[in-house]
Structure formats: C-alpha cells, structure tokens
Motif scaffolding. Structure first.
Motif, PDB file in Angstrom:
ATOM      1  N   THR C  89       0.767  -1.071  -0.062  1.00  0.00           N
ATOM      2  CA  THR C  89       0.029  -0.093  -0.042  1.00  0.00           C
ATOM      3  C   THR C  89       0.945   1.257  -0.009  1.00  0.00           C
ATOM      4  O   THR C  89       0.394   2.385  -0.619  1.00  0.00           O
ATOM      5  N   PHE C  90       1.870   1.249   0.555  1.00  0.00           N
ATOM      6  CA  PHE C  90       2.674   2.299   0.911  1.00  0.00           C
ATOM      7  C   PHE C  90       4.033   2.314   0.071  1.00  0.00           C
ATOM      8  O   PHE C  90       4.354   1.290   0.158  1.00  0.00           O
ATOM      9  N   GLY C  91       4.412   3.477  -0.476  1.00  0.00           N
ATOM     10  CA  GLY C  91       5.595   3.681  -1.036  1.00  0.00           C
ATOM     11  C   GLY C  91       6.262   4.863  -0.331  1.00  0.00           C
ATOM     12  O   GLY C  91       5.937   5.875   0.109  1.00  0.00           O
ATOM     13  N   ASN C 163       6.408  -1.075  -6.261  1.00  0.00           N
ATOM     14  CA  ASN C 163       5.433  -2.063  -5.980  1.00  0.00           C
ATOM     15  C   ASN C 163       4.050  -1.409  -6.421  1.00  0.00           C
ATOM     16  O   ASN C 163       2.909  -1.903  -5.881  1.00  0.00           O
ATOM     17  N   ASP C 164       3.853  -0.086  -7.074  1.00  0.00           N
ATOM     18  CA  ASP C 164       2.852   0.331  -7.472  1.00  0.00           C
ATOM     19  C   ASP C 164       1.601   0.542  -6.607  1.00  0.00           C
ATOM     20  O   ASP C 164       0.557   0.075  -6.112  1.00  0.00           O
ATOM     21  N   PRO C 165       2.251   1.395  -5.234  1.00  0.00           N
ATOM     22  CA  PRO C 165       1.395   1.493  -4.156  1.00  0.00           C
ATOM     23  C   PRO C 165       0.335   2.647  -4.164  1.00  0.00           C
ATOM     24  O   PRO C 165       0.520   3.460  -5.340  1.00  0.00           O
ATOM     25  N   ALA C 166      -0.781   2.381  -3.472  1.00  0.00           N
ATOM     26  CA  ALA C 166      -1.908   3.391  -3.427  1.00  0.00           C
ATOM     27  C   ALA C 166      -1.381   4.792  -2.756  1.00  0.00           C
ATOM     28  O   ALA C 166      -1.930   5.716  -3.600  1.00  0.00           O
ATOM     29  N   ILE C 167      -0.570   4.737  -1.826  1.00  0.00           N
ATOM     30  CA  ILE C 167      -0.084   5.880  -1.110  1.00  0.00           C
ATOM     31  C   ILE C 167       1.450   6.053  -1.235  1.00  0.00           C
ATOM     32  O   ILE C 167       2.016   5.132  -1.084  1.00  0.00           O
ATOM     33  N   VAL C 168       1.521   7.324  -1.396  1.00  0.00           N
ATOM     34  CA  VAL C 168       3.110   7.753  -1.328  1.00  0.00           C
ATOM     35  C   VAL C 168       3.494   8.487  -0.164  1.00  0.00           C
ATOM     36  O   VAL C 168       2.719   9.517   0.024  1.00  0.00           O
ATOM     37  N   GLY C 196      -3.074   9.180 -10.098  1.00  0.00           N
ATOM     38  CA  GLY C 196      -4.181   8.635  -9.111  1.00  0.00           C
ATOM     39  C   GLY C 196      -3.470   7.870  -8.019  1.00  0.00           C
ATOM     40  O   GLY C 196      -4.183   7.208  -7.230  1.00  0.00           O
ATOM     41  N   LYS C 197      -2.230   8.465  -7.399  1.00  0.00           N
ATOM     42  CA  LYS C 197      -1.645   8.261  -6.165  1.00  0.00           C
ATOM     43  C   LYS C 197      -2.256   9.257  -5.200  1.00  0.00           C
ATOM     44  O   LYS C 197      -2.578  10.324  -5.515  1.00  0.00           O
ATOM     45  N   THR C 198      -2.405   8.646  -4.102  1.00  0.00           N
ATOM     46  CA  THR C 198      -2.787   9.730  -2.933  1.00  0.00           C
ATOM     47  C   THR C 198      -1.174   9.758  -2.174  1.00  0.00           C
ATOM     48  O   THR C 198      -0.426   9.020  -2.075  1.00  0.00           O
ATOM     49  N   LEU C 199      -1.065  11.132  -1.910  1.00  0.00           N
ATOM     50  CA  LEU C 199       0.385  11.491  -1.458  1.00  0.00           C
ATOM     51  C   LEU C 199       0.101  12.028  -0.145  1.00  0.00           C
ATOM     52  O   LEU C 199      -0.865  12.793   0.172  1.00  0.00           O
ATOM     53  N   LEU C 200       1.052  11.620   0.596  1.00  0.00           N
ATOM     54  CA  LEU C 200       1.031  12.146   2.169  1.00  0.00           C
ATOM     55  C   LEU C 200       2.459  12.566   2.502  1.00  0.00           C
ATOM     56  O   LEU C 200       3.353  11.920   2.308  1.00  0.00           O
ATOM     57  N   ILE C 201       2.488  13.813   2.816  1.00  0.00           N
ATOM     58  CA  ILE C 201       3.662  14.561   2.878  1.00  0.00           C
ATOM     59  C   ILE C 201       3.987  15.344   4.082  1.00  0.00           C
ATOM     60  O   ILE C 201       2.902  15.989   4.558  1.00  0.00           O
ATOM     61  N   THR C 202       5.095  15.063   4.654  1.00  0.00           N
ATOM     62  CA  THR C 202       5.398  16.217   5.809  1.00  0.00           C
ATOM     63  C   THR C 202       6.381  17.233   5.224  1.00  0.00           C
ATOM     64  O   THR C 202       7.277  16.739   4.579  1.00  0.00           O
ATOM     65  N   SER C 203       6.040  18.492   5.750  1.00  0.00           N
ATOM     66  CA  SER C 203       7.360  19.340   5.411  1.00  0.00           C
ATOM     67  C   SER C 203       7.076  20.684   6.080  1.00  0.00           C
ATOM     68  O   SER C 203       5.871  21.059   6.388  1.00  0.00           O
TER      69      SER C 203
END
Lengths: 96, 362, 229
Positions: C89-91, C163-168, C196-203
């Motif tokens: 699920t995650f990259g 691995n073609d994750p849904a969430i990066v 079509g990826k969901t991105l979750l970033i901290t910054s």
C-alpha cells in the motif's frame, strides 16, 4: 544475478577440489603400502614401541615407555620445559 | 542476493579470519588423524608385553635371569631382552636412540642408522662415525646400512649395533637388559599374564601393547593432547570474535535492516537474506580452510605444525603423512565452526529485525 | 464510494511509557485522509509530524486509538501483516533518501519487490520502466554513493513506486534539496497525483506546502492537529 552465479561457480570449484582431495587421499594411501610394510617389518624385528615424533626428551621420544613419574620427570612440581612436552598428554596411567 | 557482496572489506576480513580458523583446526585434525591411523597400523606389530624393572620408581636395568622366570609363565611363547638407550651427540646437539639387534648381521664396530641420523651427520653407507663411549674413549663405527628412508617415522633417530658392541659401548654388564619383550600365544590371556608377572616379579612393570596403542590414541585424540590444546584455544578465540562481531552490529547495519523493514520486508525476509549471507561466508570459509589444510598437511608435510613437535630437537624425522581422513571428524568440525557462527550472527540481527522500523524516519 | 482512504481515530503515541522521560508525540489525533489527493502535514520540528507519518504507515504502532485503511482497522495487526500492508500500500520516500549503499541504483529500486518473489524478468521490466520514466536509465548499474542529490532523490522515488503503491509517503522530501530540485520534486508529485496516487507529505518547507499541487494542509503543533485547510 551476477553475485549468485559467481558464488555458485566458487562453491562448485571448491567442492570439485574437495572431491579431488578424496581421490588424492586414496592414491596416497595406495602408494603408502610399501612404506607401511617397511615400518611394520622394522617394528617386528626390533620390537619397537614408539614413533619418532620428538627427539628432545625421553618421555616424548618413547611415549609409551616413560616411567611412572615421567610427566614430572624429576619431581612432581617440576615444570615441563620441552616444547614437545606441552603437546602430548601425560601417560594414561597418571591421569585421575 | 547481490546485496551479499557488499561491504567487501568487512566481509573479506571476516572470511579471512574464519578461513584461518578452519585451516588451523582442520590442519591439526587431519595431521593427528593421519598419525593416529599410522601409529595404530604400525604399532600393531610391537611386542605384546614389555617388562620394565623399576628401582625407586625409576626405570632400571632388568636382570637377564628374569627372562627365564618369565618364560615359565603359562601362555608366554617367546621372550627376548631388549637393549636400548640414548646417546647425546654433542657434534650436532642431537639425541640418538641406540639399540642392539642380532638380526642385522652387524659386526663389531658396524652400525645401521636411521635416515634422520644419516641426514643430520651427512653419512652414507661406508662412512665412519666417531662416538665417545661410556669410558670417554672415542669409538669409530662404520655405517653398514641405512634403514628404509620411508620408515623415518619409526627409525629416524635409530642407531643399531650388535648386542656385544652395545654393551661394550655403554659399559653395561652381560647379565642385564634394558627391558624384556614377551609374546603371548592367546591375546585374550594378555591381562592374565601381566597379572602373573607382577605377582612373580613385584619390582617390574609390564607395558601391554594395548596400552601403547592407547597412549598414541590419547595423544592424537579429540579431547586430549595436541588437538584439544589448539581446538579449545582456537574455538574460544572464534567465539569471542563472532560474539564481538555480532553484538557490535553497526548502526549502519541496524539502519539498513530498518530500511528494508520499512519498505515492506518481513522479519523472515531479512533473516533469510542474512542467513544466505552467513551461509556464503561460512561455506566458503569452511571449504577453503579445509582445502588449504589438506594441502598444508599432505602436500607440504605440515610445514606449520612440525615446528611445534620438533621443539628443540635437532634430529627430526622427515616424512609425508598418509591421508587417512575421518569424515565424522570433518563433519564435526563443520558443525563446530558453522553453527556457533550462525547463532552468534543471527541473534542480534533477529533482535534488530523484530523492532519497529520507525527509527529510519528520524 | 468512500473517498476517505485513511481514517484515524483518537490516535496517541507515547514514547518511554511509564518512565521519567515519558513523552507524548501524538495526543489524540483524529483525521481523515482522502484518496487521490495530496495531503501535506505542516508544523515545526517536534510537533509530531514524522511520528504521525510513521504511525499511519505502519512503521510504528499507536499507543492508543485506531487507524483504518479502506475501513479496515490496521493498527493492531501482527507484524508480518503490517509488513505486507507496507509493501503493497505504501511507497516511502525518506528524508535522507535511505538508499542502501554498496548496491547499484537498479538493486536499490527492486528491493521492495524482492519479498514478492516475482520472476526476475518481470521485476526488471518494471524497474526499467521506472528508470526510464525518471531519466535514470544510464545510471542503473551505478552505485548509489556516487549519485548526485537529484539522482538519489529520483532513485528513492523509483524505489517507492516499484510495488505500485496506492499511497506515497514522503517525509521532509525537500530537506536535502536545493530549490531547483525541489521544483523538480513538486513536478513529480503533481504527476503522481495525476496518475492516481494518494500523497502524504510532511514538510515545513513553504515551497512544498504552499504549492498548488497540495490539496489539503494539516497543521500540527505539540502532537495535536491545529487546523485543516
């Protein structure tokens, strides 16, 4: 991958050498038969009881003939000062 | 798989130490096993019983009349007196074993010598050798024969004289021998015979062939003598080494395990990879160590071990050991070197691998 | 269709629990993260951004509270299930790239796919497609120590995508990049979102969290969510 093939080659080469040692051992054993015959003849003729492994001290030259206190040679607290004496175990009779 | 060839420097040094350890242990093992086997084969021909006389706890000359008394013991078929002693040759600072024999057809002042003496004193058949006898007078002896050169393991330091010359040389009276040898008809009776000997001649000590064989067995056995000495020291060193390597799992390695876990490796994947790494190191090290040891013992005649046996001796037999290999011992060696390594390295990795991998985010 | 891919319910994370140096990195976080969008978690250092990210991404377990992934609770699964979720699920794009030195670019990229046991040609096919996409093809056999910052960043992204994750997940992705490379990174994020990826970033880098590519901004302070915009 490259790493794994290299490893396979290395291990097979080593195993091949290992097989080589087995053959070598057999060949040498066969070659040694005259020598063994000579050694056995000498032993029988002279009544020999020991191998010449070390010639520096009585109790290492004639391991099986050493006297009862040979592990100490002179007195029970004497240190063994011959290098070969540290290699051979004391006579079986002396051990607890 | 490819990741295993990383950190070449570190793994290479590990491989070297590991190989060296296997080399040492395998060398000792192969050498002692070969000697033990040869000793067993050769000494099977030594006298069934040797009778020594002890005076005040020390080996002393045995009176010739004991021969008769021993011959009367039931079961004894043949008795013979042995005359042997040592001679220190100050010229080359070597000890010879001087032995008397009537079987070589040696005349007075004629000797047969072992190949070791021949080499040390640079003698060939027909040469003369001068030794100082018990009265301090020089005696010139002619080399009549050199004993089979391939039997050096038994004969390197032997010098054979006829019994008359021997007694004269050492000023030993006619009526004594160094010790006596007996042949026994029925091998099952040997112990019985030995008991009777001690009863009849309380100042003697019989040495049985089985005891001779046992002392050689003990010298070269797993748990005693030479082997145990090196085995214990080397194994201890290796365990310390492996432990040190293991407990000091570097921060970098720990981080890498964390990364692998974070990107989706399971604990078992990490362990499998490390197991492969360990297998490669230990297999390579074991095989090359063993092969080096084989070459060392049987091609170079144990060039590194002989100095230990030689000690301070000047005269030393030159012989090629015959490769008699005990495969069970080799397998045990494999077990004792590979398993401790695997355990010592896997446990800390396993510990690192089961912790949560969130460290890598920091 | 539920667009809330991840749902957090009162999640707390306490370190060194029960000891004098106990401290709470997350204090009861409830949050919904929508699918196919780019979410940026903003906040000063020590505010709990990274802890939140690693808790969401199954790198650490929450001390209390629940996390749902596609409406399934994942916070209390055993370790090997978590590993499976992480890998499928995650990259991950880590702050310091976290590439494994001594390995080549290609080897680093295929690492997350290794436990899948795929046939090698398929693996390489995927890897080369990514290398192509990120302009690293001529670097495939180079060791990662010799890469420039931008190349290392792109290698890390390739690895996250193998691995073609849904969430990066990207933790401070611009921390080690100059502004030109940061712009390049934003461009890549935009592409990923479009794909079509969901991105979750901290910054805490304004170039990132004020970019047009970010759909949602979660502001954190002292282990709590301050605002969602």
């Amino acid at each position: 991958m490259r790493g794994s093939t290299q490893f396979t080659i290395l291990i097979s080469a080593l195993l091949l050498l290992l097989a080589g040692t087995l053959i070598d051992a057999r060949l040498r054993q066969a070659q040694a038969s005259t020598r063994l015959a000579h050694e056995q003849a000498l032993t029988r003729m002279l009544g020999l009881s020991d191998l010449v492994l070390a010639t520096e001290a009585r109790y290492t030259r004639h391991l099986s003939q050493a006297d009862f206190h040979a592990a100490f040679q002179d007195h029970p607290a004497a240190l063994d000062h011959f290098p070969s004496g540290s290699v051979f175990a004391p006579p079986t009779t002396l051990r607890p | 798989m490819a990741s295993l060839l990383r950190r070449k420097g570190k793994n290479l040094s590990l491989l070297l130490v590991y190989t060296l350890l296997v080399f040492l242990l395998a060398s000792v093992l192969l050498y002692t096993q070969a000697l033990r086997k040869e000793a067993t084969l050769v000494l099977a021909n030594s006298p069934e019983i040797i009778v020594q006389r002890l005076v005040a706890g020390r080996h002393a000359f045995i009176p010739a009349q004991y021969l008769k008394q021993l011959g009367d013991v039931r079961g004894v078929t043949y008795t013979q007196g042995r005359l042997w002693g040592y001679y220190y040759d100050p010229v080359v600072k070597a000890n010879y074993t001087l032995m008397a024999t009537g079987n070589k057809g040696l005349a007075v002042h004629e000797i047969a010598i072992g190949a070791g003496i021949a080499r040390t004193r640079q003698l060939t058949v027909g040469d003369y050798l001068s030794l100082r006898n018990a009265r301090g007078a020089p005696e010139t002896l002619r080399v009549k024969e050199i004993l089979y050169p391939d039997s050096e393991l038994l004969s390197a330091d032997l010098m054979l004289l006829n019994p008359e010359s021997w007694r004269q040389f050492f000023a030993v009276p006619q009526a004594v021998y160094t010790d006596l040898t007996l042949a026994v008809r029925n091998p099952a009776e040997i112990n019985k015979v030995a008991e009777k000997i001690v009863q009849r001649l309380p100042d003697t000590r019989p040495i049985l062939k089985s005891e001779i064989l046992r002392s050689y067995d003990a010298v070269f056995s797993w748990r005693e003598g030479l082997v145990s000495l090196l085995l214990s020291v080397a194994l201890l060193a290796f365990v310390i080494f492996a432990w040190d390597k293991a407990s000091g799992l570097s921060a970098e390695e720990r981080r890498e395990i964390g990364i692998l876990k974070a990107i989706g490796w399971e604990t078992s994947d990490v362990l499998r990879m490390k197991l492969w790494e360990g297998a490669i190191v230990s297999l390579t090290a074991f095989l090359s160590g063993y092969l080096l040891a084989y070459a060392h013992i049987f091609f170079t005649s144990a060039a590194l071990l002989t100095p230990i046996l030689k000690g301070w001796a000047v005269l030393y037999p030159e012989f090629h050991v015959i490769p008699y290999i005990d495969y069970l011992q080799v397998a045990t060696l494999f077990f004792f070197t590979v398993v401790p390594y695997a355990v010592a390295t896997l446990i800390p990795i396993w510990k690192a691998a089961i912790t949560d991998p969130d460290e890598v985010m920091r | 269709m539920n667009t809330h891919l991840l749902h957090l319910e009162n999640v707390t994370k306490t370190f060194n629990q029960g000891r004098p140096n106990e401290y709470s990195a997350l204090r009861g976080i409830s949050l919904d993260i929508p699918a196919y969008q780019a979410t940026c978690i903003i906040g000063p250092s020590g505010s709990g951004k990274t802890t939140l990210l690693s808790t969401i991404a199954c790198l650490a377990r929450p001390t209390a509270g629940r996390i749902y992934l596609r409406e399934k609770p994942i916070s209390n699964l055993p370790e090997n299930f978590l590993a499976k979720i992480r890998r499928s699920t995650f990259g991950f794009i880590f702050q310091r790239f976290n590439l494994i030195s001594g390995l080549t670019v290609l080897e680093n990229i295929v690492l997350p796919a290794y436990p899948l046991g795929l046939p090698q040609h398929k693996l390489l096919q995927r890897a080369f497609a990514l290398l192509d996409q990120f302009d690293l093809k001529n670097r495939a056999e180079h060791r990662v120590e010799w890469l420039s910052g931008g190349e290392a960043q792109r290698t890390a992204i390739c690895r996250a995508l193998i691995n073609d994750p849904a969430i990066v997940i990207a933790d401070e992705p611009s921390a080690n990049l100059d502004s030109a490379l940061t712009a390049e990174l934003l461009e890549i994020f935009t592409q990923l979102r479009a794909a079509g990826k969901t991105l979750l970033i901290t910054s805490h880098d304004p170039i990132i969290h004020e970019a047009a590519a970010i759909d949602m901004r979660v502001e954190m302070r002292d282990g709590e969510v301050r605002s969602i915009a």
